[in-house]
Design a protein around this motif. Structure first.
Motif, PDB file in Angstrom:
ATOM      1  N   SER A   1       0.826  -1.212   0.000  1.00 47.89           N
ATOM      2  CA  SER A   1       0.000   0.000   0.000  1.00 47.89           C
ATOM      3  C   SER A   1       0.861   1.263   0.000  1.00 47.89           C
ATOM      4  CB  SER A   1      -0.936   0.000   1.196  1.00 47.89           C
ATOM      5  OG  SER A   1      -0.217  -0.131   2.406  1.00 47.89           O
ATOM      6  N   ASP A   2       2.095   1.169   0.490  1.00 49.30           N
ATOM      7  CA  ASP A   2       2.977   2.335   0.492  1.00 49.30           C
ATOM      8  C   ASP A   2       3.384   2.748  -0.918  1.00 49.30           C
ATOM      9  OD1 ASP A   2       4.383  -0.224   0.574  1.00 49.30           O
ATOM     10  OD2 ASP A   2       6.224   0.958   0.597  1.00 49.30           O
ATOM     11  N   LYS A   3       3.161   1.862  -1.897  1.00 48.17           N
ATOM     12  CA  LYS A   3       3.511   2.160  -3.286  1.00 48.17           C
ATOM     13  C   LYS A   3       2.393   2.894  -4.028  1.00 48.17           C
ATOM     14  CE  LYS A   3       7.292  -0.443  -2.942  1.00 48.17           C
ATOM     15  NZ  LYS A   3       8.649   0.133  -2.932  1.00 48.17           N
ATOM     16  N   ILE A   4       1.210   2.989  -3.432  1.00 52.17           N
ATOM     17  CA  ILE A   4       0.056   3.530  -4.151  1.00 52.17           C
ATOM     18  C   ILE A   4       0.267   4.970  -4.623  1.00 52.17           C
ATOM     19  CG2 ILE A   4      -2.361   4.211  -3.893  1.00 52.17           C
ATOM     20  CD1 ILE A   4      -2.884   1.644  -2.471  1.00 52.17           C
ATOM     21  N   PRO A   5       0.791   5.889  -3.804  1.00 49.23           N
ATOM     22  CA  PRO A   5       1.015   7.247  -4.329  1.00 49.23           C
ATOM     23  C   PRO A   5       1.857   7.256  -5.599  1.00 49.23           C
ATOM     24  CG  PRO A   5       1.226   7.240  -1.944  1.00 49.23           C
ATOM     25  CD  PRO A   5       1.117   5.799  -2.360  1.00 49.23           C
ATOM     26  N   GLY A   6       2.905   6.433  -5.640  1.00 45.45           N
ATOM     27  CA  GLY A   6       3.731   6.348  -6.839  1.00 45.45           C
ATOM     28  C   GLY A   6       2.983   5.737  -8.014  1.00 45.45           C
ATOM     29  N   ILE A   7       2.126   4.756  -7.728  1.00 46.57           N
ATOM     30  CA  ILE A   7       1.311   4.131  -8.772  1.00 46.57           C
ATOM     31  C   ILE A   7       0.348   5.147  -9.378  1.00 46.57           C
ATOM     32  CG2 ILE A   7      -0.531   2.437  -9.169  1.00 46.57           C
ATOM     33  CD1 ILE A   7       0.854   0.668  -7.050  1.00 46.57           C
ATOM     34  N   LEU A   8      -0.294   5.938  -8.531  1.00 47.04           N
ATOM     35  CA  LEU A   8      -1.225   6.959  -9.008  1.00 47.04           C
ATOM     36  C   LEU A   8      -0.497   7.998  -9.866  1.00 47.04           C
ATOM     37  CD1 LEU A   8      -3.310   7.514  -5.749  1.00 47.04           C
ATOM     38  CD2 LEU A   8      -4.013   6.249  -7.784  1.00 47.04           C
ATOM     39  N   GLU A   9       0.698   8.380  -9.441  1.00 45.97           N
ATOM     40  CA  GLU A   9       1.473   9.364 -10.195  1.00 45.97           C
ATOM     41  C   GLU A   9       1.905   8.792 -11.542  1.00 45.97           C
ATOM     42  OE1 GLU A   9       3.120  12.853 -11.305  1.00 45.97           O
ATOM     43  OE2 GLU A   9       1.829  12.467  -9.560  1.00 45.97           O
ATOM     44  N   ALA A  10       2.290   7.509 -11.567  1.00 47.25           N
ATOM     45  CA  ALA A  10       2.673   6.864 -12.833  1.00 47.25           C
ATOM     46  C   ALA A  10       1.514   6.877 -13.816  1.00 47.25           C
ATOM     47  CB  ALA A  10       3.137   5.436 -12.569  1.00 47.25           C
ATOM     48  N   GLY A  11       0.303   6.695 -13.296  1.00 48.59           N
ATOM     49  CA  GLY A  11      -0.876   6.748 -14.153  1.00 48.59           C
ATOM     50  C   GLY A  11      -1.076   8.122 -14.750  1.00 48.59           C
ATOM     51  N   LYS A  12      -0.881   9.165 -13.954  1.00 45.78           N
ATOM     52  CA  LYS A  12      -1.048  10.540 -14.451  1.00 45.78           C
ATOM     53  C   LYS A  12      -0.063  10.831 -15.583  1.00 45.78           C
ATOM     54  CE  LYS A  12      -2.787  12.654 -10.175  1.00 45.78           C
ATOM     55  NZ  LYS A  12      -2.520  13.695  -9.143  1.00 45.78           N
ATOM     56  N   VAL A  13       1.171  10.400 -15.388  1.00 45.58           N
ATOM     57  CA  VAL A  13       2.198  10.639 -16.405  1.00 45.58           C
ATOM     58  C   VAL A  13       1.869   9.888 -17.692  1.00 45.58           C
ATOM     59  CG1 VAL A  13       4.626  10.293 -16.988  1.00 45.58           C
ATOM     60  CG2 VAL A  13       3.994  11.082 -14.697  1.00 45.58           C
ATOM     61  N   ALA A  14       1.471   8.620 -17.556  1.00 49.79           N
ATOM     62  CA  ALA A  14       1.166   7.806 -18.735  1.00 49.79           C
ATOM     63  C   ALA A  14      -0.010   8.378 -19.520  1.00 49.79           C
ATOM     64  CB  ALA A  14       0.864   6.375 -18.303  1.00 49.79           C
ATOM     65  N   ILE A  15      -1.045   8.804 -18.820  1.00 51.53           N
ATOM     66  CA  ILE A  15      -2.220   9.346 -19.512  1.00 51.53           C
ATOM     67  C   ILE A  15      -1.898  10.686 -20.154  1.00 51.53           C
ATOM     68  CG2 ILE A  15      -4.601  10.130 -19.233  1.00 51.53           C
ATOM     69  CD1 ILE A  15      -4.110   7.064 -19.046  1.00 51.53           C
ATOM     70  N   ALA A  16      -1.108  11.510 -19.483  1.00 54.60           N
ATOM     71  CA  ALA A  16      -0.713  12.798 -20.066  1.00 54.60           C
ATOM     72  C   ALA A  16      -0.013  12.592 -21.400  1.00 54.60           C
ATOM     73  CB  ALA A  16       0.186  13.554 -19.098  1.00 54.60           C
ATOM     74  N   ASN A  17       0.762  11.529 -21.507  1.00 59.72           N
ATOM     75  CA  ASN A  17       1.492  11.240 -22.752  1.00 59.72           C
ATOM     76  C   ASN A  17       0.609  10.622 -23.826  1.00 59.72           C
ATOM     77  OD1 ASN A  17       3.932  12.165 -21.684  1.00 59.72           O
ATOM     78  ND2 ASN A  17       4.464  10.150 -20.845  1.00 59.72           N
ATOM     79  N   LYS A  18      -0.600  10.187 -23.447  1.00 53.08           N
ATOM     80  CA  LYS A  18      -1.477   9.503 -24.399  1.00 53.08           C
ATOM     81  C   LYS A  18      -2.731  10.313 -24.751  1.00 53.08           C
ATOM     82  CE  LYS A  18       0.283   5.374 -25.361  1.00 53.08           C
ATOM     83  NZ  LYS A  18       0.334   4.764 -26.712  1.00 53.08           N
ATOM     84  N   LYS A  19      -2.914  11.470 -24.142  1.00 57.94           N
ATOM     85  CA  LYS A  19      -4.147  12.230 -24.361  1.00 57.94           C
ATOM     86  C   LYS A  19      -4.384  12.535 -25.835  1.00 57.94           C
ATOM     87  CE  LYS A  19      -4.549  14.564 -19.878  1.00 57.94           C
ATOM     88  NZ  LYS A  19      -4.524  15.885 -19.175  1.00 57.94           N
ATOM     89  N   GLU A  20      -3.353  13.021 -26.507  1.00 55.01           N
ATOM     90  CA  GLU A  20      -3.515  13.397 -27.911  1.00 55.01           C
ATOM     91  C   GLU A  20      -3.854  12.184 -28.773  1.00 55.01           C
ATOM     92  OE1 GLU A  20      -3.694  16.444 -28.979  1.00 55.01           O
ATOM     93  OE2 GLU A  20      -3.371  17.122 -26.917  1.00 55.01           O
ATOM     94  N   GLU A  21      -3.241  11.048 -28.467  1.00 54.34           N
ATOM     95  CA  GLU A  21      -3.519   9.843 -29.240  1.00 54.34           C
ATOM     96  C   GLU A  21      -4.959   9.368 -29.026  1.00 54.34           C
ATOM     97  OE1 GLU A  21      -1.930   5.217 -29.708  1.00 54.34           O
ATOM     98  OE2 GLU A  21      -0.710   6.705 -28.635  1.00 54.34           O
ATOM     99  N   ILE A  22      -5.429   9.448 -27.790  1.00 54.51           N
ATOM    100  CA  ILE A  22      -6.817   9.047 -27.508  1.00 54.51           C
ATOM    101  C   ILE A  22      -7.789   9.960 -28.240  1.00 54.51           C
ATOM    102  CG2 ILE A  22      -8.563   8.877 -25.700  1.00 54.51           C
ATOM    103  CD1 ILE A  22      -6.288   8.133 -23.768  1.00 54.51           C
ATOM    104  N   LEU A  23      -7.577  11.265 -28.156  1.00 60.35           N
ATOM    105  CA  LEU A  23      -8.463  12.218 -28.826  1.00 60.35           C
ATOM    106  C   LEU A  23      -8.430  12.040 -30.336  1.00 60.35           C
ATOM    107  CD1 LEU A  23      -7.732  15.425 -26.697  1.00 60.35           C
ATOM    108  CD2 LEU A  23      -9.803  14.009 -26.655  1.00 60.35           C
ATOM    109  N   ALA A  24      -7.232  11.830 -30.877  1.00 57.18           N
ATOM    110  CA  ALA A  24      -7.104  11.653 -32.331  1.00 57.18           C
ATOM    111  C   ALA A  24      -7.809  10.394 -32.782  1.00 57.18           C
ATOM    112  CB  ALA A  24      -5.624  11.599 -32.720  1.00 57.18           C
ATOM    113  N   GLY A  25      -7.715   9.308 -31.978  1.00 57.00           N
ATOM    114  CA  GLY A  25      -8.373   8.075 -32.348  1.00 57.00           C
ATOM    115  C   GLY A  25      -9.886   8.208 -32.382  1.00 57.00           C
ATOM    116  N   ILE A  26     -10.429   8.992 -31.483  1.00 57.33           N
ATOM    117  CA  ILE A  26     -11.883   9.178 -31.436  1.00 57.33           C
ATOM    118  C   ILE A  26     -12.344  10.189 -32.482  1.00 57.33           C
ATOM    119  CG2 ILE A  26     -13.776  10.030 -29.992  1.00 57.33           C
ATOM    120  CD1 ILE A  26     -12.257   8.865 -27.581  1.00 57.33           C
ATOM    121  N   GLN A  27     -11.658  11.306 -32.556  1.00 57.22           N
ATOM    122  CA  GLN A  27     -12.069  12.367 -33.496  1.00 57.22           C
ATOM    123  C   GLN A  27     -11.818  11.976 -34.941  1.00 57.22           C
ATOM    124  OE1 GLN A  27      -9.842  15.704 -32.021  1.00 57.22           O
ATOM    125  NE2 GLN A  27     -11.101  15.909 -30.164  1.00 57.22           N
TER     126      GLN A  27
END
Length: 292
Positions: free
Chosen positions: A263-289
């Motif tokens: 459970s002590d790893k959860i803050p780092g896990i949540l942060e890793a998710g934010k970074v990964a999604i930030a890098n994929k936002k444009e690809e997700i939007l482009a795929g839908i649009q």
């Protein structure tokens, strides 16, 4: 709107499916994806979760927002007490000692705390009543067949989807004893393809480390995880071959083993998710649009 003179065809909105793979606590990183989907007002037509992914998928389908899901991940989903109540009769059976008993209904860990936790999070909600069509991936203990749960109590489906036998006991649903979906389909992206999703967003996780683990459970999970990883890759390749539109993979690699009680790893896990999604936002939007 019309595409040209005399052409009455209209451009329809793509059907969007989100698949969150197994991964234990690592699946909490997908909270960032759901936060982005809310912010971007992207309509999701199908949710599919497996094991740890089912916990997050179930929470979002219930209507929890990102902040609420992060709180759940810190206070409930990472409850170490889930894995602290040992079933000693099962333990005795492994050692071949008297009074031991182990069968398809048993596990090394008593599941009472897990059931109590899921009751708090999901209540008595039924899967078929959720705001988004939702499926949970499980596995039949006796046949090894993949089983998709799309009706019944959400809390039971989430538990069965993550019941990593023989640590946690399976659950009988509809006359079948069901265990962790990771054994049959750790990333059920093919199910989204088969259900006509035009754009599929798939969250996956990997651990890259050569450090030694400590104790039976970490080594068990690590060893089983290797086969799950190759199964996921082969099933994903098949889904890509069959799909005619867009599959967007978001893979998060961790440089350490993350156990069920980390459970002590959860803050780092949540942060890793934010970074990964930030890098994929444009690809997700482009795929839908860009869907045609």
């Amino acid at each position: 709107m019309a595409t040209g003179s005399g052409d009455t065809r209209t451009k329809r909105r793509p059907k969007v499916g989100v698949v969150v793979s197994s991964g234990g606590l690592k699946a909490m990183s997908s909270i960032a994806l759901f936060e982005f989907l809310d912010e971007a007002k992207i309509q999701v037509d199908l949710l599919i979760g497996c094991s740890g992914g089912s916990m997050v998928v179930g929470g979002w389908a219930c209507g929890y927002n990102a902040d609420e899901m992060r709180e759940l991940s810190l206070n409930l989903w990472a409850n170490k007490k889930i894995f602290s109540k040992i079933d000693y009769r099962s333990l005795l059976s492994i050692a071949g000692l008297p009074f031991g008993r182990f069968d398809k209904t048993c596990g090394l860990i008593n599941p009472d705390v897990a059931h109590q936790m899921y009751r708090i999070v999901y209540g008595d909600r039924m899967i078929e009543d959720l705001r988004i069509r939702t499926l949970m991936q499980a596995t039949d203990v006796l046949t090894g067949e993949p089983v998709l749960l799309g009706s019944g109590l959400l809390r039971e489906a989430v538990y069965a989807s993550g019941a990593i036998f023989p640590l946690l006991p399976p659950l009988c649903i509809g006359g079948r004893w069901l265990m962790d979906g990771v054994y049959s389909s750790p990333l059920p992206v093919l199910e989204a393809v088969n259900r006509g999703m035009d754009v599929v967003i798939a969250m996956t996780y990997e651990e890259h480390t050569t450090e030694e683990s400590k104790g039976f459970v970490p080594y068990f999970l690590r060893s089983v995880g290797y086969s799950h990883q190759w199964l996921r890759r082969s099933q994903t390749a098949l889904a890509v071959d069959l799909h005619h539109h867009e599959i967007i993979f978001i893979n998060i690699a961790f440089n350490e083993f993350i156990g069920l009680r980390a459970s002590d790893k959860i803050p780092g896990i949540l942060e890793a998710g934010k970074v990964a999604i930030a890098n994929k936002k444009e690809e997700i939007l482009a795929g839908i649009q860009g869907f045609k």
